[in-house]
Scaffold this motif. Structure first.
Motif, mmCIF file in Angstrom:
data_model
loop_
_atom_site.group_PDB
_atom_site.id
_atom_site.type_symbol
_atom_site.label_atom_id
_atom_site.label_comp_id
_atom_site.label_asym_id
_atom_site.label_seq_id
_atom_site.Cartn_x
_atom_site.Cartn_y
_atom_site.Cartn_z
ATOM 1 N N GLY A 12 -5.204 -6.928 -4.962
ATOM 2 C CA GLY A 12 -4.401 -5.726 -4.781
ATOM 3 C C GLY A 12 -4.465 -4.847 -6.023
ATOM 4 O O GLY A 12 -4.874 -5.296 -7.095
ATOM 5 N N LEU A 13 -4.070 -3.580 -5.873
ATOM 6 C CA LEU A 13 -4.109 -2.633 -6.994
ATOM 7 C C LEU A 13 -2.769 -1.926 -7.123
ATOM 8 O O LEU A 13 -2.254 -1.354 -6.151
ATOM 9 C CB LEU A 13 -5.213 -1.600 -6.774
ATOM 10 N N VAL A 14 -2.214 -1.988 -8.331
ATOM 11 C CA VAL A 14 -0.987 -1.267 -8.677
ATOM 12 C C VAL A 14 -1.281 -0.383 -9.870
ATOM 13 O O VAL A 14 -1.923 -0.826 -10.834
ATOM 14 C CB VAL A 14 0.155 -2.254 -9.022
ATOM 15 N N THR A 15 -0.845 0.878 -9.823
ATOM 16 C CA THR A 15 -0.978 1.774 -10.974
ATOM 17 C C THR A 15 0.419 2.157 -11.450
ATOM 18 O O THR A 15 1.373 2.175 -10.662
ATOM 19 C CB THR A 15 -1.773 3.038 -10.614
ATOM 20 N N THR A 24 -4.088 -14.941 -4.807
ATOM 21 C CA THR A 24 -3.787 -13.507 -4.845
ATOM 22 C C THR A 24 -3.894 -13.007 -6.276
ATOM 23 O O THR A 24 -3.372 -13.641 -7.197
ATOM 24 C CB THR A 24 -2.366 -13.231 -4.308
ATOM 25 N N VAL A 25 -4.556 -11.888 -6.437
ATOM 26 C CA VAL A 25 -4.681 -11.254 -7.749
ATOM 27 C C VAL A 25 -4.234 -9.798 -7.618
ATOM 28 O O VAL A 25 -4.695 -9.086 -6.716
ATOM 29 C CB VAL A 25 -6.131 -11.306 -8.271
ATOM 30 N N ILE A 26 -3.349 -9.387 -8.500
ATOM 31 C CA ILE A 26 -2.917 -7.989 -8.520
ATOM 32 C C ILE A 26 -3.437 -7.358 -9.812
ATOM 33 O O ILE A 26 -3.100 -7.817 -10.912
ATOM 34 C CB ILE A 26 -1.384 -7.843 -8.453
ATOM 35 N N ARG A 72 -13.007 -5.396 -0.690
ATOM 36 C CA ARG A 72 -13.254 -4.896 -2.041
ATOM 37 C C ARG A 72 -13.527 -3.386 -2.056
ATOM 38 O O ARG A 72 -13.220 -2.705 -3.038
ATOM 39 C CB ARG A 72 -14.426 -5.649 -2.672
ATOM 40 N N GLU A 73 -14.113 -2.869 -0.987
ATOM 41 C CA GLU A 73 -14.432 -1.444 -0.953
ATOM 42 C C GLU A 73 -13.168 -0.599 -0.976
ATOM 43 O O GLU A 73 -13.138 0.464 -1.596
ATOM 44 C CB GLU A 73 -15.267 -1.123 0.293
ATOM 45 N N ALA A 74 -12.112 -1.063 -0.307
ATOM 46 C CA ALA A 74 -10.853 -0.329 -0.314
ATOM 47 C C ALA A 74 -10.258 -0.288 -1.714
ATOM 48 O O ALA A 74 -9.741 0.752 -2.162
ATOM 49 C CB ALA A 74 -9.870 -0.981 0.664
ATOM 50 N N GLN A 84 -1.254 0.864 -4.779
ATOM 51 C CA GLN A 84 -2.354 1.670 -4.239
ATOM 52 C C GLN A 84 -3.056 0.929 -3.105
ATOM 53 O O GLN A 84 -3.459 1.538 -2.120
ATOM 54 C CB GLN A 84 -3.357 2.000 -5.350
ATOM 55 N N VAL A 85 -3.207 -0.373 -3.261
ATOM 56 C CA VAL A 85 -3.814 -1.196 -2.216
ATOM 57 C C VAL A 85 -3.072 -2.528 -2.186
ATOM 58 O O VAL A 85 -2.974 -3.202 -3.213
ATOM 59 C CB VAL A 85 -5.312 -1.448 -2.474
#
Length: 341
Positions: A139-142, A97-99, A157-159, A150-151
């Motif tokens: 995953g994506l965190v802002t 897992t990579v964030i 990957r498209e999401a 965010q995801v």
């Protein structure tokens, strides 16, 4: 040197007993040398040198030993192959897992990295997403004044790239909140997956361009501080790779409260804090001040995160070499000597 992409570096054998056959090859080589010397002594027994010249008019050439030498070398390679050599191999990770944690504070509007920090960050982050091996959950965190997922970690990957394009800037910088939110996202995925004795390995990639403002950067004992979050990541075994993105001379124009003007504010990068977060968590620290540098950092992280080194069978190159060299020895013997060595 390699065959089929497998290096010849050997770190062990699975059937080392076969290496004992090398002794037999050495004995065969010694017997061959002794036979050649004995044959030479028999030739020198002729007392009549004229008769000797008639019997052996041409002095034997050294190349006559080539077939035997090639055959013995080929057998040596085949012996190594039979011993089961192993070597470290790079294989894609399928369970990790990579964030990706990205700073979206207003300082990202700075144009010291043209056309702007945020636009370059978007482009490089999408390259990073594309470069990860397919089996990794990304995953994506802002974060700005607060942090949000965010995801959630996914192989889609498209999401992730769509969310990167839609990142919105906001006031303030809560670096610690970004890390805590990422850690929660990792825990959530691990609980959903379940079934395994240990959770999937995880990594946080944090990109920021400025100093933490929520809580105050100097309040290092605050439970929501970035340093506290980094220590928690260390306890969980989740290293944080930090990227300090921007320059020391970046500026942004902040509108006045009355809306009648703006104030230019310096927004230098904070290398020291991000370096410390990486150290506390057991991760690595990087700097970048251009698209090329940021892309290079992400490419290196893709390589580190997406692949792992495992010990695997490395006998194939030795087997192929053994067959080729042995065949060359037999062929040479048949062509030049009309018989096998």
């Amino acid at each position: 040197m390699s065959i089929s992409g497998t290096p010849f570096s050997i770190s062990g054998f699975t059937s080392a007993l076969w290496l004992g056959f090398i002794v037999a090859l050495v004995i065969i080589a010694l017997i061959y040398v002794l036979v050649q010397r004995r044959r030479r002594k028999h030739m020198l027994r002729f007392s009549n040198m004229e008769l000797l010249e008639q019997v052996a008019p041409v002095r034997p050439k050294p190349w006559r030993h080539v077939p035997v030498a090639l055959t013995l070398v080929g057998l040596l390679f085949l012996t190594i192959a039979a011993a089961g050599p192993t070597a470290a191999k790079k294989v894609p990770r399928n369970r990790a897992t990579v964030i990706l944690v990205i700073d979206v504070s207003l300082s990202m509007e700075a144009t010291d990295v043209p056309p702007s920090r945020i636009q370059v960050a978007r482009k490089a982050a999408k390259q990073f997403a594309d470069g990860l091996t397919p089996g990794i959950n990304l995953g994506l965190v802002t974060f700005a004044g607060t942090a949000s997922v965010q995801v959630s970690p996914t192989t889609n990957r498209e999401a992730v790239k769509a969310a990167i394009d839609n990142m919105k800037l906001a006031e303030r910088t809560a670096t610690g909140e970004g890390i805590f939110t990422a850690l929660q996202s990792v825990d959530t995925l691990a609980s959903v997956l379940g079934g395994a004795e240990t959770p999937p390995p995880a990594r946080i990639v944090l990109m920021s361009d400025g100093k933490q403002t929520v809580p105050d950067d100097q309040d290092v004992e605050n439970p929501r501080h970035g340093f506290v979050a980094a220590r928690l990541a260390k306890q969980k075994g989740i290293p944080i790779s930090t990227i300090s993105f921007g320059t020391t001379w970046g500026t942004v124009d902040i509108p006045d409260p009355d809306g009648k003007g703006s104030q230019r504010v310096r927004v230098p990068v904070d290398d020291d804090a991000l370096h410390e977060i990486a150290n506390l968590s057991g991760g690595e620290f990087f700097t970048a001040s251009s698209l090329e540098e940021l892309s290079s950092v992400y490419a290196k992280l893709d390589e580190q995160i997406g692949y792992e080194m495992t010990m695997g069978d490395a006998s194939r190159p030795w087997l192929l070499l053994g067959l080729l060299v042995t065949a060359a020895g037999v062929t040479t013997a048949l062509v030049y000597r009309q018989r096998l060595p």
